[in-house]
Design a protein around this motif. Structure first.
Motif, PDB file in Angstrom:
ATOM      1  N   SER A 129       0.700  -1.416   0.020  1.00  0.00           N
ATOM      2  CA  SER A 129      -0.091  -0.042   0.091  1.00  0.00           C
ATOM      3  C   SER A 129       0.969   1.193   0.004  1.00  0.00           C
ATOM      4  CB  SER A 129      -0.929   0.055   1.254  1.00  0.00           C
ATOM      5  OG  SER A 129      -1.753  -1.428   1.178  1.00  0.00           O
ATOM      6  N   ALA A 142      -9.795  -7.405  10.961  1.00  0.00           N
ATOM      7  CA  ALA A 142      -8.797  -6.252  11.362  1.00  0.00           C
ATOM      8  C   ALA A 142      -8.309  -6.631  12.642  1.00  0.00           C
ATOM      9  CB  ALA A 142      -9.468  -4.870  11.322  1.00  0.00           C
ATOM     10  N   LEU A 170       2.861   4.014  12.253  1.00  0.00           N
ATOM     11  CA  LEU A 170       2.171   2.775  12.270  1.00  0.00           C
ATOM     12  C   LEU A 170       2.942   1.537  11.796  1.00  0.00           C
ATOM     13  CD1 LEU A 170      -1.728   3.194  11.081  1.00  0.00           C
ATOM     14  CD2 LEU A 170      -0.952   2.400  13.261  1.00  0.00           C
ATOM     15  N   HIS A 171       3.743   1.909  10.843  1.00  0.00           N
ATOM     16  CA  HIS A 171       4.624   0.704  10.232  1.00  0.00           C
ATOM     17  C   HIS A 171       5.653   0.545  11.410  1.00  0.00           C
ATOM     18  CE1 HIS A 171       3.029   0.026   6.243  1.00  0.00           C
ATOM     19  NE2 HIS A 171       2.978   1.325   6.108  1.00  0.00           N
ATOM     20  N   PRO A 205      -9.673  -1.551  13.080  1.00  0.00           N
ATOM     21  CA  PRO A 205     -10.168  -1.222  11.739  1.00  0.00           C
ATOM     22  C   PRO A 205      -9.624  -0.013  11.155  1.00  0.00           C
ATOM     23  CG  PRO A 205     -12.113  -1.811  13.260  1.00  0.00           C
ATOM     24  CD  PRO A 205     -10.902  -1.688  14.197  1.00  0.00           C
ATOM     25  N   TYR A 261      -6.497   1.253  12.120  1.00  0.00           N
ATOM     26  CA  TYR A 261      -5.094   1.141  11.562  1.00  0.00           C
ATOM     27  C   TYR A 261      -5.241   0.228  10.355  1.00  0.00           C
ATOM     28  CZ  TYR A 261      -3.922   1.992  16.648  1.00  0.00           C
ATOM     29  OH  TYR A 261      -3.445   2.439  17.919  1.00  0.00           O
ATOM     30  N   ILE A 262      -6.005  -0.709  10.311  1.00  0.00           N
ATOM     31  CA  ILE A 262      -5.913  -1.623   8.957  1.00  0.00           C
ATOM     32  C   ILE A 262      -6.361  -0.690   7.731  1.00  0.00           C
ATOM     33  CG2 ILE A 262      -7.200  -3.570   7.941  1.00  0.00           C
ATOM     34  CD1 ILE A 262      -4.789  -4.426   9.616  1.00  0.00           C
ATOM     35  N   ARG A 263      -7.289  -0.090   8.009  1.00  0.00           N
ATOM     36  CA  ARG A 263      -7.793   0.942   6.754  1.00  0.00           C
ATOM     37  C   ARG A 263      -6.577   1.705   6.239  1.00  0.00           C
ATOM     38  NH1 ARG A 263     -13.557   1.175   5.299  1.00  0.00           N
ATOM     39  NH2 ARG A 263     -14.579  -0.644   6.076  1.00  0.00           N
ATOM     40  N   LEU A 297      -3.448   1.432   6.798  1.00  0.00           N
ATOM     41  CA  LEU A 297      -2.164   0.543   6.530  1.00  0.00           C
ATOM     42  C   LEU A 297      -2.432  -0.025   5.065  1.00  0.00           C
ATOM     43  CD1 LEU A 297      -1.482  -1.357   9.900  1.00  0.00           C
ATOM     44  CD2 LEU A 297       0.164   0.300   8.675  1.00  0.00           C
ATOM     45  N   PHE A 298      -3.838  -0.437   4.937  1.00  0.00           N
ATOM     46  CA  PHE A 298      -4.060  -1.098   3.684  1.00  0.00           C
ATOM     47  C   PHE A 298      -4.132   0.033   2.395  1.00  0.00           C
ATOM     48  CE2 PHE A 298      -5.550  -5.626   4.815  1.00  0.00           C
ATOM     49  CZ  PHE A 298      -4.295  -5.806   5.286  1.00  0.00           C
ATOM     50  N   GLY A 299      -4.306   1.343   2.969  1.00  0.00           N
ATOM     51  CA  GLY A 299      -4.397   2.364   2.105  1.00  0.00           C
ATOM     52  C   GLY A 299      -5.889   2.428   1.506  1.00  0.00           C
ATOM     53  N   MET A 300      -6.791   2.164   2.632  1.00  0.00           N
ATOM     54  CA  MET A 300      -8.204   2.202   1.924  1.00  0.00           C
ATOM     55  C   MET A 300      -8.863   3.320   2.224  1.00  0.00           C
ATOM     56  SD  MET A 300      -9.247  -1.782   3.287  1.00  0.00           S
ATOM     57  CE  MET A 300     -10.836  -1.472   2.810  1.00  0.00           C
TER      58      MET A 300
END
Lengths: 200, 200
Positions: free
Chosen positions: A115, A162, B108-109, B163, B165-167, B169-172
Protein backbone atom coordinates in the motif's frame (compact mmCIF):
# COMPACT_ATOMS: atom_id res chain seq x y z
CA UNK A 1 7.16 -20.40 -28.34
CA UNK A 2 7.65 -19.82 -24.64
CA UNK A 3 8.32 -16.09 -25.17
CA UNK A 4 4.85 -15.47 -26.60
CA UNK A 5 2.78 -17.77 -24.42
CA UNK A 6 -0.14 -15.97 -22.82
CA UNK A 7 -2.21 -18.87 -21.57
CA UNK A 8 -0.73 -20.70 -18.58
CA UNK A 9 -0.80 -24.46 -18.61
CA UNK A 10 -1.88 -25.64 -15.17
CA UNK A 11 0.47 -28.16 -13.62
CA UNK A 12 3.13 -27.76 -16.27
CA UNK A 13 6.40 -25.89 -16.34
CA UNK A 14 4.52 -22.63 -15.91
CA UNK A 15 2.98 -23.77 -12.61
CA UNK A 16 6.34 -25.03 -11.35
CA UNK A 17 7.99 -21.70 -12.15
CA UNK A 18 5.18 -19.85 -10.35
CA UNK A 19 5.57 -22.03 -7.25
CA UNK A 20 9.33 -21.53 -7.24
CA UNK A 21 9.04 -17.79 -7.72
CA UNK A 22 6.39 -17.50 -4.96
CA UNK A 23 8.59 -19.45 -2.58
CA UNK A 24 11.58 -17.24 -3.42
CA UNK A 25 9.55 -14.09 -2.73
CA UNK A 26 8.29 -15.42 0.61
CA UNK A 27 11.82 -16.31 1.66
CA UNK A 28 13.31 -12.98 0.57
CA UNK A 29 10.61 -10.95 2.34
CA UNK A 30 11.19 -13.02 5.47
CA UNK A 31 14.96 -12.65 5.36
CA UNK A 32 15.40 -9.08 4.19
CA UNK A 33 12.06 -7.38 4.62
CA UNK A 34 10.06 -5.62 1.98
CA UNK A 35 11.86 -3.21 -0.36
CA UNK A 36 15.28 -4.80 0.15
CA UNK A 37 15.30 -7.03 -2.92
CA UNK A 38 14.72 -6.79 -6.65
CA UNK A 39 13.24 -8.88 -9.45
CA UNK A 40 16.83 -9.98 -10.15
CA UNK A 41 17.19 -11.32 -6.59
CA UNK A 42 13.92 -13.23 -6.90
CA UNK A 43 14.96 -14.69 -10.24
CA UNK A 44 18.34 -15.78 -8.88
CA UNK A 45 16.75 -17.42 -5.83
CA UNK A 46 14.11 -19.20 -7.92
CA UNK A 47 16.58 -20.25 -10.59
CA UNK A 48 14.70 -18.58 -13.44
CA UNK A 49 15.53 -15.78 -15.86
CA UNK A 50 14.62 -12.17 -14.98
CA UNK A 51 12.71 -12.05 -18.26
CA UNK A 52 10.44 -14.90 -17.15
CA UNK A 53 9.31 -12.82 -14.18
CA UNK A 54 8.80 -9.60 -16.12
CA UNK A 55 6.92 -11.47 -18.86
CA UNK A 56 4.53 -13.07 -16.44
CA UNK A 57 4.03 -10.45 -13.72
CA UNK A 58 5.14 -7.20 -15.37
CA UNK A 59 6.77 -5.75 -12.25
CA UNK A 60 7.76 -6.57 -8.69
CA UNK A 61 4.60 -5.09 -7.15
CA UNK A 62 2.31 -7.31 -9.23
CA UNK A 63 4.39 -10.33 -8.31
CA UNK A 64 4.22 -9.49 -4.61
CA UNK A 65 0.45 -8.97 -4.79
CA UNK A 66 0.07 -12.31 -6.57
CA UNK A 67 2.02 -14.04 -3.80
CA UNK A 68 -0.09 -12.49 -1.07
CA UNK A 69 -3.34 -13.15 -2.94
CA UNK A 70 -2.48 -16.78 -3.55
CA UNK A 71 -1.30 -17.46 -0.02
CA UNK A 72 -3.98 -15.55 1.88
CA UNK A 73 -6.92 -16.45 -0.35
CA UNK A 74 -6.66 -19.33 -2.77
CA UNK A 75 -5.10 -21.58 -0.14
CA UNK A 76 -8.11 -20.98 2.06
CA UNK A 77 -11.31 -21.60 0.07
CA UNK A 78 -14.47 -20.00 1.40
CA UNK A 79 -16.36 -22.46 3.62
CA UNK A 80 -19.96 -23.51 2.96
CA UNK A 81 -21.26 -25.06 6.17
CA UNK A 82 -24.95 -24.22 5.73
CA UNK A 83 -25.11 -21.39 8.26
CA UNK A 84 -23.58 -17.91 8.35
CA UNK A 85 -22.20 -18.38 11.86
CA UNK A 86 -20.60 -21.68 10.82
CA UNK A 87 -19.17 -20.17 7.62
CA UNK A 88 -17.75 -17.13 9.39
CA UNK A 89 -16.25 -19.15 12.24
CA UNK A 90 -14.58 -21.53 9.80
CA UNK A 91 -13.41 -18.69 7.59
CA UNK A 92 -11.99 -16.75 10.55
CA UNK A 93 -10.24 -19.87 11.84
CA UNK A 94 -8.70 -20.44 8.39
CA UNK A 95 -7.43 -16.87 8.22
CA UNK A 96 -6.08 -17.13 11.77
CA UNK A 97 -4.20 -20.29 10.84
CA UNK A 98 -2.69 -18.58 7.80
CA UNK A 99 -1.58 -15.41 9.56
CA UNK A 100 -0.18 -17.23 12.59
CA UNK A 101 1.60 -19.84 10.43
CA UNK A 102 5.32 -19.67 9.61
CA UNK A 103 4.84 -17.32 6.64
CA UNK A 104 1.84 -15.43 8.05
CA UNK A 105 3.50 -12.34 9.49
CA UNK A 106 5.61 -12.02 6.33
CA UNK A 107 2.48 -12.15 4.16
CA UNK A 108 0.68 -9.58 6.31
CA UNK A 109 3.63 -7.22 6.23
CA UNK A 110 3.79 -7.70 2.49
CA UNK A 111 0.09 -6.90 2.04
CA UNK A 112 0.63 -3.72 4.03
CA UNK A 113 3.91 -2.81 2.34
CA UNK A 114 2.19 -2.90 -1.05
CA UNK A 115 0.00 0.00 0.00
CA UNK A 116 2.95 2.38 0.32
CA UNK A 117 4.85 1.72 -2.87
CA UNK A 118 3.23 4.29 -5.11
CA UNK A 119 0.67 3.72 -7.81
CA UNK A 120 1.75 0.25 -8.93
CA UNK A 121 1.69 -1.06 -5.38
CA UNK A 122 -1.62 0.64 -4.63
CA UNK A 123 -3.22 -0.89 -7.73
CA UNK A 124 -1.84 -4.31 -6.86
CA UNK A 125 -3.14 -3.92 -3.30
CA UNK A 126 -6.55 -2.88 -4.56
CA UNK A 127 -6.67 -5.96 -6.77
CA UNK A 128 -5.82 -8.07 -3.76
CA UNK A 129 -8.57 -6.59 -1.64
CA UNK A 130 -11.13 -6.70 -4.45
CA UNK A 131 -10.55 -10.43 -4.89
CA UNK A 132 -10.83 -11.13 -1.17
CA UNK A 133 -13.95 -8.99 -0.91
CA UNK A 134 -15.53 -10.80 -3.87
CA UNK A 135 -14.94 -14.22 -2.29
CA UNK A 136 -16.24 -13.05 1.07
CA UNK A 137 -19.28 -11.41 -0.50
CA UNK A 138 -20.28 -14.65 -2.23
CA UNK A 139 -20.35 -16.35 1.19
CA UNK A 140 -22.46 -13.52 2.65
CA UNK A 141 -24.78 -13.59 -0.38
CA UNK A 142 -25.46 -17.28 0.19
CA UNK A 143 -26.54 -16.44 3.75
CA UNK A 144 -28.86 -13.68 2.52
CA UNK A 145 -30.38 -16.10 0.01
CA UNK A 146 -31.09 -18.49 2.90
CA UNK A 147 -32.89 -15.62 4.63
CA UNK A 148 -30.18 -14.90 7.19
CA UNK A 149 -29.38 -11.31 8.21
CA UNK A 150 -25.85 -11.00 6.84
CA UNK A 151 -23.39 -8.16 7.55
CA UNK A 152 -21.54 -6.62 4.62
CA UNK A 153 -18.00 -7.58 3.68
CA UNK A 154 -16.56 -4.38 5.16
CA UNK A 155 -18.03 -5.22 8.56
CA UNK A 156 -16.27 -8.59 8.39
CA UNK A 157 -13.03 -6.81 7.52
CA UNK A 158 -13.40 -4.24 10.31
CA UNK A 159 -14.58 -6.52 13.11
CA UNK A 160 -13.22 -10.01 12.38
CA UNK A 161 -10.18 -9.65 10.12
CA UNK A 162 -8.76 -6.32 11.35
CA UNK A 163 -8.59 -7.34 15.04
CA UNK A 164 -6.83 -10.60 14.11
CA UNK A 165 -4.45 -8.84 11.72
CA UNK A 166 -3.54 -6.18 14.29
CA UNK A 167 -3.01 -8.68 17.09
CA UNK A 168 -0.65 -10.69 14.87
CA UNK A 169 1.11 -7.59 13.56
CA UNK A 170 1.59 -6.23 17.08
CA UNK A 171 2.72 -9.64 18.35
CA UNK A 172 -0.13 -9.80 20.89
CA UNK A 173 -0.37 -13.42 21.95
CA UNK A 174 -2.14 -16.36 20.28
CA UNK A 175 -5.48 -16.19 18.47
CA UNK A 176 -7.43 -18.75 20.48
CA UNK A 177 -10.58 -20.45 19.13
CA UNK A 178 -12.54 -18.66 21.89
CA UNK A 179 -11.21 -15.29 20.78
CA UNK A 180 -11.94 -15.98 17.09
CA UNK A 181 -15.46 -17.31 17.72
CA UNK A 182 -16.05 -14.31 19.99
CA UNK A 183 -15.28 -11.91 17.14
CA UNK A 184 -17.78 -13.70 14.89
CA UNK A 185 -20.46 -13.89 17.59
CA UNK A 186 -20.07 -10.18 18.34
CA UNK A 187 -20.33 -9.30 14.65
CA UNK A 188 -23.56 -11.29 14.32
CA UNK A 189 -24.97 -9.89 17.58
CA UNK A 190 -24.95 -6.27 16.41
CA UNK A 191 -28.60 -5.51 15.68
CA UNK A 192 -29.02 -4.06 12.20
CA UNK A 193 -27.57 -0.59 12.18
CA UNK A 194 -26.85 -0.88 15.87
CA UNK A 195 -28.38 0.74 18.87
CA UNK A 196 -28.41 4.24 17.46
CA UNK A 197 -31.03 3.17 14.91
CA UNK A 198 -33.04 1.28 17.48
CA UNK A 199 -33.03 4.20 19.88
CA UNK A 200 -34.12 6.62 17.16
CA UNK B 1 27.69 17.07 34.55
CA UNK B 2 25.75 16.32 31.39
CA UNK B 3 27.19 12.79 31.18
CA UNK B 4 25.66 11.77 34.49
CA UNK B 5 22.34 13.56 34.31
CA UNK B 6 19.44 11.25 34.96
CA UNK B 7 16.63 13.72 35.43
CA UNK B 8 15.57 15.48 32.25
CA UNK B 9 14.99 19.21 32.39
CA UNK B 10 11.80 19.96 30.51
CA UNK B 11 12.27 22.60 27.84
CA UNK B 12 16.04 22.64 28.20
CA UNK B 13 18.80 21.20 26.07
CA UNK B 14 17.61 17.70 26.88
CA UNK B 15 14.13 18.38 25.47
CA UNK B 16 15.60 19.97 22.35
CA UNK B 17 17.85 16.94 21.78
CA UNK B 18 14.86 14.61 22.21
CA UNK B 19 12.79 16.59 19.72
CA UNK B 20 15.63 16.60 17.18
CA UNK B 21 16.27 12.88 17.61
CA UNK B 22 12.55 12.06 17.30
CA UNK B 23 12.32 14.12 14.12
CA UNK B 24 15.40 12.40 12.70
CA UNK B 25 13.90 8.96 13.41
CA UNK B 26 10.58 9.87 11.80
CA UNK B 27 12.38 11.16 8.70
CA UNK B 28 14.66 8.13 8.42
CA UNK B 29 11.80 5.65 8.80
CA UNK B 30 9.85 7.56 6.16
CA UNK B 31 12.78 7.71 3.74
CA UNK B 32 14.38 4.31 4.19
CA UNK B 33 11.88 2.15 6.02
CA UNK B 34 12.40 0.32 9.24
CA UNK B 35 15.61 -1.64 9.72
CA UNK B 36 17.56 0.35 7.13
CA UNK B 37 19.30 2.76 9.50
CA UNK B 38 21.36 2.70 12.68
CA UNK B 39 21.81 4.77 15.82
CA UNK B 40 24.76 6.38 14.02
CA UNK B 41 22.49 7.49 11.16
CA UNK B 42 19.99 8.98 13.62
CA UNK B 43 22.76 10.80 15.48
CA UNK B 44 24.19 12.23 12.26
CA UNK B 45 20.77 13.40 11.08
CA UNK B 46 19.94 14.97 14.45
CA UNK B 47 23.37 16.53 14.87
CA UNK B 48 24.10 14.84 18.19
CA UNK B 49 26.72 12.34 19.35
CA UNK B 50 25.99 8.60 19.17
CA UNK B 51 26.77 8.45 22.88
CA UNK B 52 23.94 10.89 23.66
CA UNK B 53 21.45 8.48 22.10
CA UNK B 54 22.84 5.37 23.78
CA UNK B 55 22.98 7.14 27.15
CA UNK B 56 19.38 8.25 26.98
CA UNK B 57 17.59 5.39 25.17
CA UNK B 58 19.98 2.44 25.56
CA UNK B 59 19.34 1.01 22.10
CA UNK B 60 17.61 1.70 18.79
CA UNK B 61 14.46 -0.29 19.66
CA UNK B 62 13.84 1.73 22.82
CA UNK B 63 14.33 4.94 20.88
CA UNK B 64 11.88 3.83 18.19
CA UNK B 65 9.30 2.81 20.79
CA UNK B 66 9.71 6.20 22.49
CA UNK B 67 9.08 7.97 19.20
CA UNK B 68 5.93 5.96 18.50
CA UNK B 69 4.68 6.32 22.08
CA UNK B 70 5.20 10.07 22.11
CA UNK B 71 3.64 10.67 18.72
CA UNK B 72 0.67 8.30 19.01
CA UNK B 73 -0.15 8.96 22.67
CA UNK B 74 1.24 11.97 24.44
CA UNK B 75 0.37 14.25 21.54
CA UNK B 76 -3.22 13.12 21.87
CA UNK B 77 -4.30 13.40 25.52
CA UNK B 78 -7.30 11.31 26.56
CA UNK B 79 -10.49 13.35 26.26
CA UNK B 80 -12.84 13.95 29.19
CA UNK B 81 -16.16 15.12 27.73
CA UNK B 82 -18.45 13.84 30.47
CA UNK B 83 -19.87 10.86 28.56
CA UNK B 84 -18.33 7.63 27.34
CA UNK B 85 -19.71 8.05 23.83
CA UNK B 86 -18.29 11.58 23.68
CA UNK B 87 -14.92 10.48 25.04
CA UNK B 88 -14.63 7.54 22.62
CA UNK B 89 -15.69 9.59 19.62
CA UNK B 90 -13.17 12.33 20.43
CA UNK B 91 -10.44 9.80 21.18
CA UNK B 92 -11.11 7.90 17.94
CA UNK B 93 -11.11 11.14 15.96
CA UNK B 94 -7.76 12.12 17.55
CA UNK B 95 -6.22 8.76 16.67
CA UNK B 96 -7.61 9.00 13.14
CA UNK B 97 -6.05 12.45 12.72
CA UNK B 98 -2.68 11.13 13.90
CA UNK B 99 -2.59 8.03 11.70
CA UNK B 100 -3.82 9.86 8.61
CA UNK B 101 -1.43 12.80 9.15
CA UNK B 102 1.85 13.16 7.28
CA UNK B 103 3.80 10.94 9.70
CA UNK B 104 0.93 8.59 10.54
CA UNK B 105 1.63 5.67 8.22
CA UNK B 106 5.31 5.81 9.18
CA UNK B 107 4.42 5.67 12.87
CA UNK B 108 2.03 2.75 12.35
CA UNK B 109 4.58 0.82 10.34
CA UNK B 110 7.12 1.54 13.07
CA UNK B 111 4.80 0.29 15.81
CA UNK B 112 4.31 -2.91 13.82
CA UNK B 113 7.98 -3.27 12.89
CA UNK B 114 8.93 -3.19 16.58
CA UNK B 115 7.01 -6.41 17.12
CA UNK B 116 9.28 -8.39 14.81
CA UNK B 117 12.73 -7.31 15.94
CA UNK B 118 13.41 -9.93 18.57
CA UNK B 119 13.23 -9.54 22.32
CA UNK B 120 14.26 -5.89 22.58
CA UNK B 121 11.69 -4.85 20.03
CA UNK B 122 9.00 -7.03 21.58
CA UNK B 123 9.63 -5.54 25.02
CA UNK B 124 9.61 -2.03 23.61
CA UNK B 125 6.36 -2.81 21.78
CA UNK B 126 4.81 -4.24 24.94
CA UNK B 127 5.76 -1.08 26.81
CA UNK B 128 4.11 0.97 24.10
CA UNK B 129 0.89 -0.99 24.25
CA UNK B 130 0.85 -1.07 28.05
CA UNK B 131 1.08 2.72 28.20
CA UNK B 132 -1.70 3.15 25.62
CA UNK B 133 -3.88 0.60 27.41
CA UNK B 134 -3.31 2.35 30.75
CA UNK B 135 -4.40 5.73 29.35
CA UNK B 136 -7.42 4.21 27.64
CA UNK B 137 -8.39 2.28 30.76
CA UNK B 138 -8.42 5.44 32.87
CA UNK B 139 -10.96 6.92 30.44
CA UNK B 140 -13.11 3.76 30.63
CA UNK B 141 -12.81 3.70 34.43
CA UNK B 142 -14.19 7.23 34.62
CA UNK B 143 -17.23 6.07 32.64
CA UNK B 144 -17.74 3.11 34.98
CA UNK B 145 -17.51 5.46 37.98
CA UNK B 146 -20.26 7.58 36.42
CA UNK B 147 -22.38 4.41 36.21
CA UNK B 148 -21.95 3.90 32.48
CA UNK B 149 -21.54 0.38 31.10
CA UNK B 150 -18.01 0.58 29.66
CA UNK B 151 -16.30 -1.94 27.35
CA UNK B 152 -12.79 -3.06 28.22
CA UNK B 153 -9.68 -1.60 26.59
CA UNK B 154 -9.18 -4.67 24.40
CA UNK B 155 -12.64 -4.22 22.86
CA UNK B 156 -11.68 -0.64 21.98
CA UNK B 157 -8.47 -1.92 20.40
CA UNK B 158 -10.26 -4.66 18.44
CA UNK B 159 -13.29 -2.71 17.23
CA UNK B 160 -12.30 0.96 17.06
CA UNK B 161 -8.50 1.14 16.71
CA UNK B 162 -7.82 -2.04 14.69
CA UNK B 163 -10.28 -1.19 11.88
CA UNK B 164 -8.81 2.32 11.57
CA UNK B 165 -5.23 1.03 11.68
CA UNK B 166 -5.91 -1.63 9.02
CA UNK B 167 -7.72 0.78 6.71
CA UNK B 168 -4.78 3.21 6.91
CA UNK B 169 -2.19 0.47 6.57
CA UNK B 170 -3.97 -1.01 3.55
CA UNK B 171 -4.45 2.45 2.03
CA UNK B 172 -8.25 2.09 2.02
CA UNK B 173 -9.62 5.59 1.56
CA UNK B 174 -10.24 8.34 4.13
CA UNK B 175 -11.47 7.80 7.69
CA UNK B 176 -14.60 9.96 7.61
CA UNK B 177 -16.27 11.28 10.79
CA UNK B 178 -19.29 9.09 9.94
CA UNK B 179 -17.10 6.00 9.72
CA UNK B 180 -15.30 6.79 12.99
CA UNK B 181 -18.49 7.57 14.92
CA UNK B 182 -20.01 4.40 13.47
CA UNK B 183 -17.23 2.28 14.95
CA UNK B 184 -17.83 3.84 18.39
CA UNK B 185 -21.61 3.47 18.14
CA UNK B 186 -21.27 -0.16 17.13
CA UNK B 187 -18.91 -0.85 20.04
CA UNK B 188 -21.37 0.67 22.49
CA UNK B 189 -24.33 -1.10 20.87
CA UNK B 190 -23.08 -4.59 21.65
CA UNK B 191 -25.25 -5.99 24.44
CA UNK B 192 -23.45 -5.71 27.74
CA UNK B 193 -21.14 -2.98 26.48
CA UNK B 194 -22.94 0.30 26.81
CA UNK B 195 -26.08 0.34 24.69
CA UNK B 196 -28.27 -1.74 26.96
CA UNK B 197 -27.45 0.45 29.93
CA UNK B 198 -27.99 3.63 27.98
CA UNK B 199 -31.30 2.43 26.58
CA UNK B 200 -32.53 1.42 30.01
Amino acid sequence: MEERQRVRRPGGRSARVAAEVHQAVTELVGERGYGAFSVRDVAARAGVADSSIYRRWGNLENLLADVVLTRLNARSPMPDTGSLAGDLRTYAANVAREITGPDGPVLLHLAIALSKTGQQGVRAGEGLRAERTRQLQSMLDRASERGEDAPDAFAVLDHVLAPMYIRVLFGMGPLTPEYIDGLVDRLLSVPGEGCRARRA
